[in-house]
Design an enzyme around this catalytic site. Structure first.
Site, PDB file in Angstrom:
ATOM      1  N   HIS A   1       0.833  -1.112  -0.103  1.00  0.00           N
ATOM      2  CA  HIS A   1       0.101  -0.034  -0.122  1.00  0.00           C
ATOM      3  C   HIS A   1       0.959   1.236   0.216  1.00  0.00           C
ATOM      4  O   HIS A   1       0.972   2.424  -0.789  1.00  0.00           O
ATOM      5  CB  HIS A   1      -0.897  -0.198   1.085  1.00  0.00           C
ATOM      6  CG  HIS A   1      -1.916   1.090   1.255  1.00  0.00           C
ATOM      7  ND1 HIS A   1      -3.100   1.156   0.909  1.00  0.00           N
ATOM      8  CD2 HIS A   1      -1.896   2.211   1.735  1.00  0.00           C
ATOM      9  CE1 HIS A   1      -3.739   2.400   1.332  1.00  0.00           C
ATOM     10  NE2 HIS A   1      -2.916   3.151   1.518  1.00  0.00           N
ATOM     11  N   GLU A   2       1.661   1.304   0.907  1.00  0.00           N
ATOM     12  CA  GLU A   2       2.671   2.416   0.939  1.00  0.00           C
ATOM     13  C   GLU A   2       3.561   2.784  -0.262  1.00  0.00           C
ATOM     14  O   GLU A   2       3.864   3.689  -0.505  1.00  0.00           O
ATOM     15  CB  GLU A   2       3.524   2.513   2.342  1.00  0.00           C
ATOM     16  CG  GLU A   2       2.699   2.390   3.696  1.00  0.00           C
ATOM     17  CD  GLU A   2       1.417   3.644   3.662  1.00  0.00           C
ATOM     18  OE1 GLU A   2       1.663   4.662   2.932  1.00  0.00           O
ATOM     19  OE2 GLU A   2       0.518   3.360   4.252  1.00  0.00           O
TER      20      GLU A   2
ATOM     21  N   GLU B   1      -4.737   7.693  -3.060  1.00  0.00           N
ATOM     22  CA  GLU B   1      -5.170   6.417  -2.713  1.00  0.00           C
ATOM     23  C   GLU B   1      -5.341   5.543  -3.810  1.00  0.00           C
ATOM     24  O   GLU B   1      -5.296   4.295  -3.483  1.00  0.00           O
ATOM     25  CB  GLU B   1      -6.461   6.592  -1.764  1.00  0.00           C
ATOM     26  CG  GLU B   1      -6.924   5.651  -0.850  1.00  0.00           C
ATOM     27  CD  GLU B   1      -5.947   5.314   0.739  1.00  0.00           C
ATOM     28  OE1 GLU B   1      -4.826   5.891   0.576  1.00  0.00           O
ATOM     29  OE2 GLU B   1      -6.110   4.214   1.103  1.00  0.00           O
TER      30      GLU B   1
HETATM   31 ZN    ZN Z   1      -3.211   5.289   1.877  1.00  0.00          ZN
END
Ligand code: ZN
Length: 491
Positions: free
Chosen positions: A256-257, A286
């Site tokens: 995710h990061e 995001e």
């Molecule tokens: Zn995020």
């Protein structure tokens, strides 16, 4: 030098100082000695006042008045759009209100942490009341007579309106509620069994980060309590965490990061240390973390590769085939916590917060009634009751620090990722064969070329449309979720 060149030179230094402030924040969350906290908060306050002085510098107003945007090229006009907007925003909020918000939210964050630890909602309400009142005032200052909550969303997702989000969520909610209840009627997949030494998790996590294109020559991975990514351009750092029995927490937080970090690393060098040199909005940001984490990282093809890697690193762990492993990675489980939610339920958590914070800001809900409203709504959407405040209204830090209008960007990220994924599949027909080898380069290359490198050049919705060829809509995400989890759970 023209007014535009002078403004851009000034802006360049402001952006550089902003990066320095961000590095102090990174340091605080990772390697700062514990005894340094008090001095650090003075250092950060000093940086903040330097930055504030630059943002409100009268010369900026003079340059803005002297520049005719129509005379600039596309990139120059985009730079001006960002600079004008943030200057106008800074000037709209009275300095003493901004200072009061900073003071109260810093106190509120501590009180929220204490209230959460002692399961005491009542202890948190007085300071939350103060935060809500101040943020309403700020929203009114920003809104120019328009909708207060719209003005707040605009800070995180420019141009987005609450009414559009409402329509989007209205389309999503019934289908997601139906999907979650159908899936939870089915038997759960096997859980992992075994111990996963943190050192080996970190080794594999570095391999995963590199597999997704994260450049460790201009980045680094450290451990922190909450995973995050920070910085832009040639210094973009991420953090992750390890838990000895749950390696997925580490691996998927990392992916995710890495999605966030690759967006920042992927932006055209020509935009470095300018307003275009960072992700264009929270929602678009995001979308990158989510498509890396979910549509790519949790795909059947990629989990097949991860299964082999995990067997090599950890031996047997109670899940014996790639098919079963894929189901385990994508387990839909009952739970209260947004950050632990699976793909099916995640957006339901966001809709709950969206409705409640919108009502709070509009004056239709008082903080005293917030917990009851939360619990009623949770039971309606999730089918079971909240058992304690730390699993309910006290679970997220956002409201204590004044982040109203931020939550919807998490769902927008998922929706945007759905659009991008649909277009990516068309552009890279043999994507699964590549992912099965642990090779994401075609996918991440497509994202870099079509979205990441442009930074803040276009508006958020235009950024998604430029890359995916469609105006953002929730339909691709919903179709993807129904197909994926329908097949996984035999619906
Ligand atoms: Zn995020």
């Amino acid at each position: 030098m023209s007014a535009f060149d002078e403004l851009m030179a000034f802006q360049h230094q402001t952006e550089a100082l902003g990066q320095v402030a961000g590095r102090l924040g990174w340091d605080q969350e990772t390697v700062m000695p514990r005894g340094s906290a008090a001095q650090r908060s003075e250092e950060m306050a000093a940086m903040e006042s330097v930055l504030h002085a630059r943002r409100t510098d009268p010369r900026v107003g003079e340059w803005l008045a002297a520049i005719d945007d129509a005379m600039l090229d596309e990139v120059g006009q985009a730079q001006m759009r960002h600079i004008r907007k943030s200057f106008a925003r800074t000037m709209k909020v009275p300095a003493d209100l901004a200072a009061q918000i900073a003071k109260v939210t810093s106190r509120a964050q501590g009180q929220w942490a204490e209230a959460r630890a002692s399961e005491d909602v009542a202890a948190f309400l007085p300071v939350l009341r103060e935060v809500v009142d101040l943020k309403r005032q700020e929203g009114q200052a920003l809104a120019d007579g328009g909708d207060v909550y719209d003005a707040m969303i605009d800070d995180y997702e420019p141009d987005m309106k609450a009414a559009d989000l409402q329509a989007m969520f209205d389309a999503m909610r019934p289908r997601l509620v139906a999907l979650r209840s159908a899936v939870l009627d089915k038997p759960a997949p096997r859980a992992l069994k075994g111990k996963f030494p943190p050192r080996k998790q970190m080794q594999l996590t570095r391999k995963l980060a590199q597999a997704f294109g994260y450049d460790l020559g201009m980045g680094r991975i450290d451990k922190a309590v909450h995973p995050f990514s920070s910085g832009s351009g040639h210094d973009v750092r991420i953090t992750t965490r390890t838990s000895p029995r749950d390696p997925f927490n580490c691996f998927y937080s990392t992916i995710h990061e890495v999605g966030h970090a690759c967006y920042e690393q992927g932006i055209d060098d020509a935009y470095a240390l300018t307003p275009l040199g960072q992700g264009v909005s929270m929602g678009v940001h995001e979308s990158q973390s989510r498509i890396y984490e979910n549509q790519l990282g949790r795909s059947q093809a990629f989990t097949g590769w991860l299964f082999k890697e995990m067997r090599e690193a950890f031996g047997k762990f109670g899940v014996g085939t790639p098919e079963k492993f894929y189901a385990t990675v994508n387990t839909v489980h009952k739970g209260y916590i947004r950050t632990e939610a699976d793909e099916v339920q995640y957006n339901l958590h966001i809709m709950l917060r969206f409705d409640l914070e919108r009502a709070l800001m509009g004056g239709d809900l008082e903080v005293e009634d917030l917990e009851a409203a939360w619990n009623d709504r949770f039971e309606a959407d999730f089918g079971y009751a909240v058992d304690k405040p730390s699993n309910g209204v006290l679970q997220d830090v956002h409201w204590s620090v004044g982040l109203f209008g931020y939550f919807p960007t998490y769902s927008l990220g998922n929706v945007y990722a759905g659009c991008l994924h649909q277009a990516l599949r068309k552009a890279v027909p043999d994507l699964d064969a590549q992912l099965a080898q642990g090779d994401t380069s075609a996918a991440t290359g497509w994202l870099r070329e079509n979205l990441q490198r442009h930074g803040g050049l276009r508006r958020p919705a235009e950024t998604i449309e430029h890359a995916s060829g469609m105006a953002p809509t929730s339909e691709p995400l919903l179709a993807y979720l129904e197909e994926k989890f329908g097949a996984l759970y035999g619906l």
